[in-house]
Design a protein around this motif. Structure first.
Motif, PDB file in Angstrom:
ATOM      1  N   GLY A  66      65.483 -29.274  84.477  1.00  0.00           N
ATOM      2  CA  GLY A  66      64.227 -30.002  84.476  1.00  0.00           C
ATOM      3  C   GLY A  66      63.610 -30.255  83.110  1.00  0.00           C
ATOM      4  O   GLY A  66      62.499 -30.741  83.016  1.00  0.00           O
ATOM      5  N   TRP A  67      64.282 -29.918  82.022  1.00  0.00           N
ATOM      6  CA  TRP A  67      63.736 -30.180  80.692  1.00  0.00           C
ATOM      7  C   TRP A  67      64.528 -31.284  80.018  1.00  0.00           C
ATOM      8  O   TRP A  67      65.666 -31.550  80.360  1.00  0.00           O
ATOM      9  CB  TRP A  67      63.708 -28.915  79.835  1.00  0.00           C
ATOM     10  N   SER A  68      63.909 -31.929  79.069  1.00  0.00           N
ATOM     11  CA  SER A  68      64.527 -33.037  78.356  1.00  0.00           C
ATOM     12  C   SER A  68      65.287 -32.505  77.140  1.00  0.00           C
ATOM     13  O   SER A  68      64.678 -31.916  76.246  1.00  0.00           O
ATOM     14  CB  SER A  68      63.452 -34.023  77.901  1.00  0.00           C
ATOM     15  N   PRO A  69      66.601 -32.722  77.086  1.00  0.00           N
ATOM     16  CA  PRO A  69      67.337 -32.213  75.934  1.00  0.00           C
ATOM     17  C   PRO A  69      66.896 -32.856  74.625  1.00  0.00           C
ATOM     18  O   PRO A  69      66.897 -32.207  73.584  1.00  0.00           O
ATOM     19  CB  PRO A  69      68.790 -32.531  76.252  1.00  0.00           C
ATOM     20  N   VAL A  70      66.488 -34.117  74.649  1.00  0.00           N
ATOM     21  CA  VAL A  70      66.074 -34.760  73.402  1.00  0.00           C
ATOM     22  C   VAL A  70      64.746 -34.175  72.916  1.00  0.00           C
ATOM     23  O   VAL A  70      64.555 -33.960  71.726  1.00  0.00           O
ATOM     24  CB  VAL A  70      66.031 -36.302  73.533  1.00  0.00           C
ATOM     25  N   ARG A  71      63.823 -33.882  73.811  1.00  0.00           N
ATOM     26  CA  ARG A  71      62.557 -33.280  73.382  1.00  0.00           C
ATOM     27  C   ARG A  71      62.785 -31.883  72.819  1.00  0.00           C
ATOM     28  O   ARG A  71      62.134 -31.472  71.864  1.00  0.00           O
ATOM     29  CB  ARG A  71      61.561 -33.287  74.528  1.00  0.00           C
ATOM     30  N   GLU A  72      63.706 -31.133  73.408  1.00  0.00           N
ATOM     31  CA  GLU A  72      64.037 -29.805  72.876  1.00  0.00           C
ATOM     32  C   GLU A  72      64.701 -29.926  71.500  1.00  0.00           C
ATOM     33  O   GLU A  72      64.420 -29.137  70.605  1.00  0.00           O
ATOM     34  CB  GLU A  72      64.948 -29.051  73.844  1.00  0.00           C
ATOM     35  N   ALA A  73      65.558 -30.910  71.317  1.00  0.00           N
ATOM     36  CA  ALA A  73      66.197 -31.130  70.014  1.00  0.00           C
ATOM     37  C   ALA A  73      65.157 -31.529  68.975  1.00  0.00           C
ATOM     38  O   ALA A  73      65.229 -31.109  67.816  1.00  0.00           O
ATOM     39  CB  ALA A  73      67.291 -32.192  70.125  1.00  0.00           C
ATOM     40  N   VAL A  74      64.163 -32.324  69.381  1.00  0.00           N
ATOM     41  CA  VAL A  74      63.081 -32.716  68.471  1.00  0.00           C
ATOM     42  C   VAL A  74      62.281 -31.490  68.050  1.00  0.00           C
ATOM     43  O   VAL A  74      61.955 -31.332  66.868  1.00  0.00           O
ATOM     44  CB  VAL A  74      62.165 -33.772  69.122  1.00  0.00           C
ATOM     45  N   LEU A  75      61.967 -30.634  68.984  1.00  0.00           N
ATOM     46  CA  LEU A  75      61.217 -29.426  68.651  1.00  0.00           C
ATOM     47  C   LEU A  75      61.979 -28.602  67.623  1.00  0.00           C
ATOM     48  O   LEU A  75      61.406 -28.137  66.640  1.00  0.00           O
ATOM     49  CB  LEU A  75      60.943 -28.603  69.911  1.00  0.00           C
ATOM     50  N   ASP A  76      63.286 -28.449  67.816  1.00  0.00           N
ATOM     51  CA  ASP A  76      64.107 -27.724  66.837  1.00  0.00           C
ATOM     52  C   ASP A  76      64.023 -28.377  65.454  1.00  0.00           C
ATOM     53  O   ASP A  76      63.923 -27.698  64.437  1.00  0.00           O
ATOM     54  CB  ASP A  76      65.566 -27.661  67.290  1.00  0.00           C
ATOM     55  N   ALA A  77      64.066 -29.709  65.415  1.00  0.00           N
ATOM     56  CA  ALA A  77      64.009 -30.424  64.130  1.00  0.00           C
ATOM     57  C   ALA A  77      62.636 -30.282  63.482  1.00  0.00           C
ATOM     58  O   ALA A  77      62.534 -30.088  62.265  1.00  0.00           O
ATOM     59  CB  ALA A  77      64.341 -31.898  64.341  1.00  0.00           C
ATOM     60  N   LEU A  78      61.570 -30.364  64.273  1.00  0.00           N
ATOM     61  CA  LEU A  78      60.212 -30.261  63.725  1.00  0.00           C
ATOM     62  C   LEU A  78      59.952 -28.894  63.116  1.00  0.00           C
ATOM     63  O   LEU A  78      59.209 -28.780  62.136  1.00  0.00           O
ATOM     64  CB  LEU A  78      59.179 -30.549  64.815  1.00  0.00           C
ATOM     65  N   LEU A  79      60.553 -27.863  63.670  1.00  0.00           N
ATOM     66  CA  LEU A  79      60.356 -26.510  63.136  1.00  0.00           C
ATOM     67  C   LEU A  79      60.815 -26.401  61.685  1.00  0.00           C
ATOM     68  O   LEU A  79      60.339 -25.532  60.954  1.00  0.00           O
ATOM     69  CB  LEU A  79      61.098 -25.490  64.000  1.00  0.00           C
ATOM     70  N   GLY A  80      61.714 -27.266  61.249  1.00  0.00           N
ATOM     71  CA  GLY A  80      62.206 -27.232  59.876  1.00  0.00           C
ATOM     72  C   GLY A  80      61.370 -28.016  58.888  1.00  0.00           C
ATOM     73  O   GLY A  80      61.642 -27.983  57.690  1.00  0.00           O
ATOM     74  N   ALA A 130      65.097 -39.229  66.879  1.00  0.00           N
ATOM     75  CA  ALA A 130      65.558 -38.645  68.136  1.00  0.00           C
ATOM     76  C   ALA A 130      66.122 -39.719  69.040  1.00  0.00           C
ATOM     77  O   ALA A 130      65.608 -40.841  69.087  1.00  0.00           O
ATOM     78  CB  ALA A 130      64.395 -37.950  68.829  1.00  0.00           C
ATOM     79  N   ALA A 131      67.188 -39.355  69.765  1.00  0.00           N
ATOM     80  CA  ALA A 131      67.801 -40.277  70.720  1.00  0.00           C
ATOM     81  C   ALA A 131      68.275 -39.489  71.932  1.00  0.00           C
ATOM     82  O   ALA A 131      68.817 -38.385  71.797  1.00  0.00           O
ATOM     83  CB  ALA A 131      68.975 -41.018  70.093  1.00  0.00           C
ATOM     84  N   ASP A 132      68.075 -40.065  73.103  1.00  0.00           N
ATOM     85  CA  ASP A 132      68.574 -39.495  74.347  1.00  0.00           C
ATOM     86  C   ASP A 132      69.875 -40.210  74.664  1.00  0.00           C
ATOM     87  O   ASP A 132      69.890 -41.417  74.897  1.00  0.00           O
ATOM     88  CB  ASP A 132      67.559 -39.705  75.463  1.00  0.00           C
TER      89      ASP A 132
END
Length: 170
Positions: A66-80, A130-132
């Motif tokens: 139920g979670w969006s893999p692209v939004r999770e990948a974005v969160l990982d990128a923003l942390l940097g 980001a891309a889905d």
């Protein structure tokens, strides 16, 4: 300087920069270290996200989760990103593709142009795209380089050409 190698081959496709990038490549991060691999970040150039380079984060889709893999990948990128605020970490992934902070762009993936969205971090040379892609979400975070300089390529499951410390044993 690279981190430990994840268990290979990876159970999902992973994207890295295409041959237009000729600098060092390595494994920057993979999660979770004690469970199945669901996310992997590859560094192109400097391992440190504050130095010139590009990091690609690929996150496997989990239709049952139920979670969006692209939004999770974005969160990982923003942390940097330097100086990113907690409020931005909560707001930016949720507004991906709809908020004023994100501009539509195109990125080459396996020689095809796909729609994506870019966030430019204020006051610096940092950006996140980001891309889905359906089966995976991908984020590309850069500093000192432009997205248009490179495309993405699906890598073989054993990550050829990407340096890592030998896998831990025992």
């Amino acid at each position: 300087p690279w981190i430990w190698a994840p268990p290979l081959p990876l159970p999902f496709r992973v994207l890295g920069l295409d041959a237009t990038f000729t600098g060092p490549r390595g494994v920057a991060l993979w999660n979770p270290p004690d469970g199945p691999v669901t996310t992997i970040t590859l560094a192109h150039g400097a391992l440190d996200p504050h130095l010139p380079g590009v990091r690609t984060t690929t996150r496997a889709a989990d239709p049952a989760g139920g979670w969006s893999p692209v939004r999770e990948a974005v969160l990982d990128a923003l942390l940097g990103l330097p100086g990113i605020q907690d409020e931005q970490l909560r707001r930016l992934p949720a507004t991906l593709g709809t908020g004023a902070a994100w501009e539509p762009v195109a990125v080459r993936v396996d020689a095809r142009v796909v729609p994506a969205h870019r966030y430019r971090h204020p006051g610096g040379e940092h950006w996140v795209v980001a891309a889905d892609l359906g089966d995976v979400g991908v984020s590309i975070a850069g500093c000192g380089r432009q997205l248009e300089e490179h495309g993405l390529l699906t890598l073989a499951g054993d990550l050829p050409g990407y340096a890592a410390r030998p896998a831990r044993t025992g």
